[in-house]
Design an enzyme around this catalytic site. Structure first.
Site, PDB file in Angstrom:
ATOM      1  N   GLY A  19       0.830  -1.213   0.000  1.00  0.00           N
ATOM      2  CA  GLY A  19       0.000   0.000   0.000  1.00  0.00           C
ATOM      3  C   GLY A  19       0.857   1.252   0.000  1.00  0.00           C
ATOM      4  O   GLY A  19       1.823   1.338   0.755  1.00  0.00           O
ATOM      5  N   ARG A  80       1.366  -5.132  -5.951  1.00  0.00           N
ATOM      6  CA  ARG A  80       1.382  -6.372  -5.188  1.00  0.00           C
ATOM      7  C   ARG A  80       1.825  -7.459  -6.158  1.00  0.00           C
ATOM      8  O   ARG A  80       1.393  -7.477  -7.306  1.00  0.00           O
ATOM      9  CB  ARG A  80       0.004  -6.641  -4.584  1.00  0.00           C
ATOM     10  CG  ARG A  80      -0.391  -5.491  -3.634  1.00  0.00           C
ATOM     11  CD  ARG A  80      -1.374  -5.868  -2.557  1.00  0.00           C
ATOM     12  NE  ARG A  80      -1.184  -5.055  -1.352  1.00  0.00           N
ATOM     13  CZ  ARG A  80      -1.886  -3.929  -1.085  1.00  0.00           C
ATOM     14  NH1 ARG A  80      -2.811  -3.491  -1.905  1.00  0.00           N
ATOM     15  NH2 ARG A  80      -1.645  -3.247   0.026  1.00  0.00           N
ATOM     16  N   ASP A 111       4.195  -4.569   6.483  1.00  0.00           N
ATOM     17  CA  ASP A 111       4.588  -5.882   7.005  1.00  0.00           C
ATOM     18  C   ASP A 111       4.691  -6.949   5.913  1.00  0.00           C
ATOM     19  O   ASP A 111       5.578  -7.805   5.978  1.00  0.00           O
ATOM     20  CB  ASP A 111       3.694  -6.327   8.163  1.00  0.00           C
ATOM     21  CG  ASP A 111       2.224  -6.379   7.791  1.00  0.00           C
ATOM     22  OD1 ASP A 111       1.863  -5.890   6.704  1.00  0.00           O
ATOM     23  OD2 ASP A 111       1.447  -6.918   8.589  1.00  0.00           O
ATOM     24  N   THR A 134       3.802   2.908   5.709  1.00  0.00           N
ATOM     25  CA  THR A 134       2.411   2.441   5.743  1.00  0.00           C
ATOM     26  C   THR A 134       1.596   3.398   6.600  1.00  0.00           C
ATOM     27  O   THR A 134       2.080   3.837   7.651  1.00  0.00           O
ATOM     28  CB  THR A 134       2.294   1.006   6.315  1.00  0.00           C
ATOM     29  OG1 THR A 134       0.931   0.779   6.709  1.00  0.00           O
ATOM     30  CG2 THR A 134       3.171   0.775   7.525  1.00  0.00           C
ATOM     31  N   ASP A 136      -0.841   2.669   8.313  1.00  0.00           N
ATOM     32  CA  ASP A 136      -1.441   1.972   9.459  1.00  0.00           C
ATOM     33  C   ASP A 136      -0.656   2.087  10.765  1.00  0.00           C
ATOM     34  O   ASP A 136      -1.191   1.808  11.838  1.00  0.00           O
ATOM     35  CB  ASP A 136      -1.609   0.474   9.145  1.00  0.00           C
ATOM     36  CG  ASP A 136      -2.625   0.231   8.043  1.00  0.00           C
ATOM     37  OD1 ASP A 136      -3.455   1.125   7.806  1.00  0.00           O
ATOM     38  OD2 ASP A 136      -2.576  -0.848   7.424  1.00  0.00           O
ATOM     39  N   ASP A 138       1.475   0.091  11.963  1.00  0.00           N
ATOM     40  CA  ASP A 138       1.344  -1.186  12.663  1.00  0.00           C
ATOM     41  C   ASP A 138       2.644  -1.989  12.724  1.00  0.00           C
ATOM     42  O   ASP A 138       2.608  -3.197  12.932  1.00  0.00           O
ATOM     43  CB  ASP A 138       0.239  -2.032  12.004  1.00  0.00           C
ATOM     44  CG  ASP A 138       0.510  -2.286  10.520  1.00  0.00           C
ATOM     45  OD1 ASP A 138       1.411  -1.638   9.955  1.00  0.00           O
ATOM     46  OD2 ASP A 138      -0.184  -3.138   9.943  1.00  0.00           O
ATOM     47  N   ARG A 180      -6.782  -2.512   8.543  1.00  0.00           N
ATOM     48  CA  ARG A 180      -7.312  -3.876   8.453  1.00  0.00           C
ATOM     49  C   ARG A 180      -7.032  -4.673   9.720  1.00  0.00           C
ATOM     50  O   ARG A 180      -7.844  -5.421  10.203  1.00  0.00           O
ATOM     51  CB  ARG A 180      -6.691  -4.610   7.257  1.00  0.00           C
ATOM     52  CG  ARG A 180      -7.577  -4.591   6.043  1.00  0.00           C
ATOM     53  CD  ARG A 180      -6.888  -5.222   4.873  1.00  0.00           C
ATOM     54  NE  ARG A 180      -5.626  -4.554   4.592  1.00  0.00           N
ATOM     55  CZ  ARG A 180      -4.755  -4.932   3.683  1.00  0.00           C
ATOM     56  NH1 ARG A 180      -4.957  -5.996   2.973  1.00  0.00           N
ATOM     57  NH2 ARG A 180      -3.653  -4.249   3.481  1.00  0.00           N
TER      58      ARG A 180
HETATM   59  P1  ADP Z   1       2.335  -4.142   2.730  1.00  0.00           P
HETATM   60  O1  ADP Z   1       3.813  -4.194   2.560  1.00  0.00           O
HETATM   61  O2  ADP Z   1       1.782  -2.756   2.613  1.00  0.00           O
HETATM   62  O3  ADP Z   1       1.882  -4.893   3.962  1.00  0.00           O
HETATM   63  P2  ADP Z   1       1.373  -6.382   1.034  1.00  0.00           P
HETATM   64  O4  ADP Z   1       0.912  -7.197   2.191  1.00  0.00           O
HETATM   65  O5  ADP Z   1       0.485  -6.277  -0.134  1.00  0.00           O
HETATM   66  O6  ADP Z   1       1.679  -4.860   1.459  1.00  0.00           O
HETATM   67  O7  ADP Z   1       2.789  -6.947   0.563  1.00  0.00           O
HETATM   68  C1  ADP Z   1       3.469  -6.348  -0.500  1.00  0.00           C
HETATM   69  C2  ADP Z   1       4.185  -7.407  -1.308  1.00  0.00           C
HETATM   70  O8  ADP Z   1       5.138  -8.075  -0.483  1.00  0.00           O
HETATM   71  C3  ADP Z   1       3.305  -8.523  -1.866  1.00  0.00           C
HETATM   72  O9  ADP Z   1       2.666  -8.175  -3.064  1.00  0.00           O
HETATM   73  C4  ADP Z   1       4.317  -9.623  -2.104  1.00  0.00           C
HETATM   74  O10 ADP Z   1       5.025  -9.414  -3.301  1.00  0.00           O
HETATM   75  C5  ADP Z   1       5.269  -9.432  -0.918  1.00  0.00           C
HETATM   76  N1  ADP Z   1       4.868 -10.335   0.166  1.00  0.00           N
HETATM   77  C6  ADP Z   1       3.864 -10.197   1.044  1.00  0.00           C
HETATM   78  N2  ADP Z   1       3.742 -11.272   1.857  1.00  0.00           N
HETATM   79  C7  ADP Z   1       4.699 -12.140   1.447  1.00  0.00           C
HETATM   80  C8  ADP Z   1       5.091 -13.454   1.860  1.00  0.00           C
HETATM   81  N3  ADP Z   1       4.471 -14.085   2.867  1.00  0.00           N
HETATM   82  N4  ADP Z   1       6.122 -14.031   1.214  1.00  0.00           N
HETATM   83  C9  ADP Z   1       6.763 -13.390   0.216  1.00  0.00           C
HETATM   84  N5  ADP Z   1       6.440 -12.169  -0.236  1.00  0.00           N
HETATM   85  C10 ADP Z   1       5.425 -11.532   0.379  1.00  0.00           C
END
Ligand code: ADP
Length: 331
Positions: A19, A80, A111, A134, A136, A138, A180
């Site tokens: 995000g 993503r 995260d 982020t 959030d 968090d 969330r």
């Molecule tokens: P944020 O970083 O804002 O929490 P996301 O949860 O969408 O956003 O994660 C961003 C990107 O990080 C994902 O699109 C993916 O490429 C990578 N990612 C997230 N979770 C995992 C995971 N468990 N293993 C590997 N890559 C991950």
């Protein structure tokens, strides 16, 4: 110039992922200019991890990051990427970095981004440093994340406006804000805007409690009431709560507003620009000091290094005391 240990890193890959958050551009600028200052090259990777897999690389120079400090969003774009969640995807990304002679990585995100970064770093013994970006707030181990302050100010601004109409018509508004898994925006937005109650995922509020807060507030002021609801709140969100309250208090004029993506955009606040600048510079210093698999954070005004594994554990927590404050001040 800071005297630091490592001389092996020459070219640093930089991306924003997950995000978007206002202030990410300030971090991109700070990483690029700090690296240049220390004689290191920065390669911008567009669209997050997808850009590592697609070889979307472009060298960033000082002029490429001018005039972006005040812009929301991210000039590197965010995305993503499901492929990066697989071992094969991360291997492809690694091969591309090696081919492009990139020997370290700075990732700006939340995260999910740090979860991916941690896996990538471990599988390929690759130096990765994270910057918390982020809205959030968090991530554990940093008092604030980039974007949170701006989003909070946007929420307060919106609630103030809604309050005008709420007061004019003696209405009760349920206002849903982002978050969330974390209720920091709802909680502190509620404190800053003077809401009657806040409903957050971390500490559930019972319907009985909410009814008594509302009855109390309405009895005393007969003016307007605002309840801030975090989107990840467990009872089904603002519309659900509004329906229940409408049934039990037919004399209340109940409305719902979902603030939505307005919370992500806009000019970053001064605090977010300063935070982004300090964390960006801190990330380069950490890499030069041989640090890896850590998030750069800020605690009590000082730069700190927090292992990815700790930062993503969702342990920041909300204290009951803070929720009590909402109740006391709406009394
Ligand atoms: P944020 O970083 O804002 O929490 P996301 O949860 O969408 O956003 O994660 C961003 C990107 O990080 C994902 O699109 C993916 O490429 C990578 N990612 C997230 N979770 C995992 C995971 N468990 N293993 C590997 N890559 C991950």
């Amino acid at each position: 110039m800071v005297e630091l240990g490592n001389t092996t890193i020459k070219r640093i890959g930089l991306l924003t992922s997950g995000g978007d958050a206002p202030g990410m551009n300030g971090a991109i600028r700070a990483v690029t200019r700090s690296a240049n200052y220390h004689g290191l090259e920065v390669v911008g990777i567009s669209h997050g991890y997808r850009g590592m897999i697609n070889k979307a690389f472009k060298t960033l120079e000082s002029k490429d990051v001018s005039n972006i400090l005040q812009q929301g969003g991210t000039i590197l774009k965010s995305a993503r990427c499901m492929e990066f969640k697989t071992i094969e995807g991360r291997k492809k990304a690694y091969d591309n970095l090696i081919e492009a002679k990139i020997d370290a990585l700075v990732v700006i995100g939340g995260d999910g981004t740090f979860t991916g970064a941690g896996l990538f770093a471990k599988e390929h013994n690759f130096p990765v440093v994270g910057i918390p970006g982020t809205i959030d707030n968090d991530l554990y181990g940093t008092d604030f994340t980039i974007g949170y302050d701006t989003a909070l100010n946007t929420i307060v601004d919106c609630v103030d406006k809604i309050k005008d109409t709420a007061t004019a018509h003696e209405r009760l508004f349920f206002i849903e804000v982002m978050g969330r898994d974390a209720g920091f925006l709802a909680l502190n937005g509620g404190i800053a805007a003077g809401s009657e109650a806040v409903l957050i995922p971390e500490i559930p509020t019972s319907y009985a409690d909410l009814k008594s807060y509302l009855a109390n507030g309405y009895r005393k002021s007969k003016n307007s009431s605002i309840v801030l609801v975090a989107e990840g709140e467990k009872e089904g969100g603002a519309f659900n709560w509004a329906k229940r309250v409408e049934k039990d208090f037919p004399d209340y004029d109940v409305r719902v507003t979902i603030l939505g993506h307005i919370q992500r955009g806009g000019t970053p606040s001064a605090s977010d620009r300063i935070l982004a600048s300090r964390l960006g510079a801190g990330a380069i210093e950490a890499l030069m000091d041989d640090q890896k698999s850590i998030m750069i954070g800020i605690e009590n005004g000082e730069i700190v290094h927090v292992p990815f594994t700790k930062a993503i554990k969702n342990q920041k927590g909300v204290k009951q005391q803070q929720l009590d404050l909402v109740k006391i001040l709406s009394n």
